[in-house]
Write a protein that holds these residues in place. Sequence first.
Motif, mmCIF file in Angstrom:
data_model
loop_
_atom_site.group_PDB
_atom_site.id
_atom_site.type_symbol
_atom_site.label_atom_id
_atom_site.label_comp_id
_atom_site.label_asym_id
_atom_site.label_seq_id
_atom_site.Cartn_x
_atom_site.Cartn_y
_atom_site.Cartn_z
ATOM 1 N N GLN A 1 -4.515 -4.480 -8.349
ATOM 2 C CA GLN A 1 -3.415 -4.442 -7.380
ATOM 3 C C GLN A 1 -2.056 -4.524 -8.070
ATOM 4 O OE1 GLN A 1 -3.515 -7.796 -4.692
ATOM 5 N NE2 GLN A 1 -1.942 -6.944 -3.336
ATOM 6 N N ASP B 1 -0.750 9.789 -0.792
ATOM 7 C CA ASP B 1 0.629 9.336 -0.654
ATOM 8 C C ASP B 1 0.791 7.866 -1.034
ATOM 9 O OD1 ASP B 1 1.491 11.770 0.572
ATOM 10 O OD2 ASP B 1 0.501 11.117 2.415
ATOM 11 N N LEU B 2 -0.303 7.179 -1.258
ATOM 12 C CA LEU B 2 -0.216 5.719 -1.361
ATOM 13 C C LEU B 2 -0.108 5.247 -2.809
ATOM 14 C CD1 LEU B 2 -2.846 4.804 1.372
ATOM 15 C CD2 LEU B 2 -0.395 5.220 1.634
ATOM 16 N N ASN B 3 0.195 3.983 -2.936
ATOM 17 C CA ASN B 3 0.297 3.322 -4.226
ATOM 18 C C ASN B 3 -0.994 3.542 -5.024
ATOM 19 O OD1 ASN B 3 0.548 1.502 -6.318
ATOM 20 N ND2 ASN B 3 0.951 -0.275 -5.014
ATOM 21 N N PRO B 4 -0.942 4.254 -6.140
ATOM 22 C CA PRO B 4 -2.183 4.550 -6.863
ATOM 23 C C PRO B 4 -2.904 3.297 -7.355
ATOM 24 C CG PRO B 4 -0.240 5.378 -8.067
ATOM 25 C CD PRO B 4 0.242 4.877 -6.763
ATOM 26 N N LEU C 1 -8.883 1.766 3.363
ATOM 27 C CA LEU C 1 -8.187 1.203 2.211
ATOM 28 C C LEU C 1 -7.466 -0.101 2.605
ATOM 29 C CD1 LEU C 1 -6.753 3.363 -0.430
ATOM 30 C CD2 LEU C 1 -5.226 1.623 0.438
ATOM 31 N N ILE D 1 -3.413 0.652 -5.712
ATOM 32 C CA ILE D 1 -4.257 0.152 -4.622
ATOM 33 C C ILE D 1 -5.577 0.916 -4.548
ATOM 34 C CG2 ILE D 1 -4.356 -0.119 -2.100
ATOM 35 C CD1 ILE D 1 -2.439 -2.055 -3.480
ATOM 36 N N LEU D 2 -5.508 2.199 -4.871
ATOM 37 C CA LEU D 2 -6.739 3.002 -4.828
ATOM 38 C C LEU D 2 -7.768 2.470 -5.814
ATOM 39 C CD1 LEU D 2 -5.236 6.613 -4.629
ATOM 40 C CD2 LEU D 2 -5.808 5.046 -2.775
ATOM 41 N N LYS D 3 -7.287 1.853 -6.901
ATOM 42 C CA LYS D 3 -8.193 1.389 -7.959
ATOM 43 C C LYS D 3 -8.831 0.031 -7.653
ATOM 44 C CE LYS D 3 -5.481 3.617 -11.578
ATOM 45 N NZ LYS D 3 -4.299 3.252 -12.367
ATOM 46 N N VAL D 4 -8.311 -0.655 -6.655
ATOM 47 C CA VAL D 4 -8.825 -2.002 -6.352
ATOM 48 C C VAL D 4 -10.275 -1.924 -5.882
ATOM 49 C CG1 VAL D 4 -8.598 -3.966 -4.772
ATOM 50 C CG2 VAL D 4 -6.551 -2.941 -5.797
ATOM 51 N N ARG E 1 9.415 7.173 2.138
ATOM 52 C CA ARG E 1 8.049 7.177 2.675
ATOM 53 C C ARG E 1 7.998 6.582 4.090
ATOM 54 N NH1 ARG E 1 4.882 9.870 1.163
ATOM 55 N NH2 ARG E 1 4.448 9.170 -0.949
ATOM 56 N N ILE F 1 3.962 1.660 -1.219
ATOM 57 C CA ILE F 1 4.949 1.809 -2.302
ATOM 58 C C ILE F 1 4.311 2.129 -3.640
ATOM 59 C CG2 ILE F 1 6.662 0.579 -3.702
ATOM 60 C CD1 ILE F 1 7.361 -1.000 -1.128
ATOM 61 N N THR F 2 4.619 3.285 -4.166
ATOM 62 C CA THR F 2 4.353 3.575 -5.574
ATOM 63 C C THR F 2 5.561 3.039 -6.342
ATOM 64 O OG1 THR F 2 3.086 5.546 -5.013
ATOM 65 C CG2 THR F 2 3.934 5.410 -7.260
ATOM 66 N N VAL G 1 0.825 -1.210 0.000
ATOM 67 C CA VAL G 1 0.000 0.000 0.000
ATOM 68 C C VAL G 1 0.861 1.263 0.000
ATOM 69 C CG1 VAL G 1 -1.605 1.308 1.457
ATOM 70 C CG2 VAL G 1 -2.018 -1.116 1.017
ATOM 71 N N LYS H 1 -10.076 -2.729 2.791
ATOM 72 C CA LYS H 1 -10.445 -3.199 1.447
ATOM 73 C C LYS H 1 -9.438 -4.248 0.965
ATOM 74 C CE LYS H 1 -9.323 -0.727 -2.151
ATOM 75 N NZ LYS H 1 -9.246 0.420 -3.091
ATOM 76 N N THR I 1 -4.350 9.228 1.476
ATOM 77 C CA THR I 1 -4.403 8.247 0.392
ATOM 78 C C THR I 1 -3.636 8.756 -0.837
ATOM 79 O OG1 THR I 1 -6.551 9.119 -0.224
ATOM 80 C CG2 THR I 1 -6.539 7.119 1.081
#
Lengths: 476, 476
Positions: free
Chosen positions: B180, B8-11, A319, B13-16, A218, A157-158, A155, A322, B6
């Motif tokens: 993911q 700051d987070l892995n984009p 998140l 993951i937001l799409k899941v 991060r 790591i981009t 979560v 989820k 959010t």
Amino acid sequence: MRPLTTADLNPAILKVQYAVRGELAIKAEELREKLQSESHGLPFKKVISSNIGNPQQKGLDQPFLTFTRQVAALMEYPPLAEIVKDKWPQDVLDRAKELQEDIGSIGAYSHSKGVPLIRKHVAKFIEERDGYPSDPEDIFLTAGASAGVSLILNVLITPNQTGILIPIPQYPLYTATLAQFSGVALPYHLSESEGWSTSLEEIKAALAKAKQDSVMPRAIVVINPGNPTGAILDKTTMCNLVRLCEEHSLVLLADEVYQANLHRPDTHPFHSFKQVVRELNSPIPLFSFHSISKGVKGECGRRGGYFECTNISDEVRALLYKMASVTLCPPLSGQIGVDCLVRPPRPNEPSYALWKKETDTIHEALRHRTQLMAQRLNSLPGVSCVDSPGALYLYPKLELPDKAVEEAQKLGKSPDTLYALQLLEETGICVVPGSGFGQKDGEHHYRLTCLCPGVEEYVSALENFHLKFLKKYGGL
Amino acid sequence: MRPLTTADLNPAILKVQYAVRGELAIKAEELREKLQSESHGLPFKKVISSNIGNPQQKGLDQPFLTFTRQVAALMEYPPLAEIVKDKWPQDVLDRAKELQEDIGSIGAYSHSKGVPLIRKHVAKFIEERDGYPSDPEDIFLTAGASAGVSLILNVLITPNQTGILIPIPQYPLYTATLAQFSGVALPYHLSESEGWSTSLEEIKAALAKAKQDSVMPRAIVVINPGNPTGAILDKTTMCNLVRLCEEHSLVLLADEVYQANLHRPDTHPFHSFKQVVRELNSPIPLFSFHSISKGVKGECGRRGGYFECTNISDEVRALLYKMASVTLCPPLSGQIGVDCLVRPPRPNEPSYALWKKETDTIHEALRHRTQLMAQRLNSLPGVSCVDSPGALYLYPKLELPDKAVEEAQKLGKSPDTLYALQLLEETGICVVPGSGFGQKDGEHHYRLTCLCPGVEEYVSALENFHLKFLKKYGGL
């Protein structure tokens, strides 16, 4: 039809390395197989997997705690209560009944964050440990600490942008998971000469380097008590680390799975980062990990653990929920294990005396072995070893003869891998070379667990091998 | 200190999205909480979580199989054998003893691919099922099928490049895991009018579109028996699918977790893709998934399952092993469950009669409920429902009144989400809207499980709600 080759696969996965179960562990499996034949011709009778902190494995046979297993057996088969009602302690029966009434069958998926009642118990355990409130909604039960770490790193790591500060030496779960999710490892070295202490200067240097490389730091991983080092952080260092996280807006990942493995608690006590963060009234986002696999429970096979979120917004927590829900739920057997970890028998309860005896015995054995092994390893020529105050490991440093280093180079292996392979082939003891955890260039280490039934025989084998190795390569 | 948001987070993951435990499930939890208060004012007495195939959950209470649980209880606490030796069947005692002698403690990590002995038993089960050899080295035990699917997709997907063909409707694990790992979903529609059959033309169209979009198709997911559709593939279609994989160099991911959920096995039998691949002597790489969570076992909470690799090179298999080793091992409780799944009591053994009665009863209940529910739903105005020959679900199609569609649009929800939310609030039955599984534009569905203790009461509640809903929105 083209066949599927590794060239077709996710390149990030090709980069993953996980030494704890790498070349040495695979070789150990082969030898274990070979031992089954009568004419194996090997100079030892059993393989001891000291590569992994797996206390209940065959051959090590650290006993389970009776309380946990009796509760678990009743959860598996509730009608058993009728059969054992006059044979097993009442608190065992009561605990199982309470959990059954709340959970229903352990064959059902639970809430994806774990059974709410068990999360309440975890929060209470944390409150009692730290003296600060804990909210069950901030608790996520997991399939061991590793699953929690993996979720949080995924979560945070981009890919190809985010840097995560990790100690060197480190538990290779971190480098493996960073490689898997294309995060950038930002290593900071621990100071071996000061008992593997954590230096803020090293961390600041790593942050400066990240800036130079245009990597966005991060989070920082802190393993306390340390793995593989066994070091325990003092409170001043912890406070400084929290302040540093504030200054650099870092998320703190506190791997505290060895919090109950303390060999000298009077001089080297454990403090949780949750407690320090609350004492300092700090706003830093903190994820703290714990597990049933270590401590004196050693219930690795159940896959149970939890993490607590501190200073994490509802949005981010939702998140995480989820993502937890995609994996459905942590194993119920692990969750039951967590309940028993955070609610052990109390002094007035019938299971207490046995539980106390069992846990005291294991604590004492771990302490005794760690101390003895460190002392004996330190007496060997070319070996120095920090006498770990915690965790389950020692991480001795080796001065290896030039000839051994040259031979390793010829074979394309790190010198400590050469050492560990020969140790395995001659004694059956499987350790992990330091190159798997990280070390300074030109240094050589190995990690061994302090889990072994006959410590005298085990240490003698290590000693004999070491002297023989030095002789072979002209180092004696 | 900047707080963690959010952003700051892995984009990725937001799409899941994971509808099975999404908005509806969260609402259901809230209602379940509310029911605990005496003055809840809700028009129902319990929440039925028909959103998820979780047979042993509280309220559904599908019984566990005695054999599995007795073996598991003995594995938890081996001294129990002495207590139950004259009370439990000899084959239960023998099985536990055999597993204990081989495994040692279930509190220890096992081999990362799972206990070798249990993998041997899985291979034997597959051989007996298919009539073709199976190699234990090709078997990976997993924490449920989901964990296996996640591993394989992670390994197959090069982020933002790799396309994976998935059926629509699909089990949302696939879209969630693709999001993911930044894989590209290549949807192919199943044909509802032909009983949710799989059309090669649809797949070819999806492949053509991928080419147009410069996406590299790497694999195809086939769920058989289907989830959420309950459809079962005939052998001709399976052969055609294998040939198509050959032609397009696709890896086949065969999700076969419902292979034992067959309501009309005479007319709708199950064939494994492994068998078809071997019959055709096809070189296609195949991963086949199975689980202890479904079938009549329904042991979801144990987290157990396996996948078999077919036509997978040693090199790729070694890479899968490396990744499995980072997560240490699947839960032993799930592994024991797998052993009992693939080695049920045999007709000459003392546990057989009870096991047969228990499994027959559950099969019959599932068959009866599925048939009855499909029939009754089909009689409702504006509802059509394929009478599933397999799996645990129905996926009825809804013709919704324009006014309902408009109201949903105003609320920013899909029309079937509006329907499902009102169903939940009025009956306590939690289903998943079709938008979570995928459907054609303008269509509306929901998935409900065929797990419920009182089917008559359950169907009546669905019927009454549906008619009321139509009336409310002018559709009657």
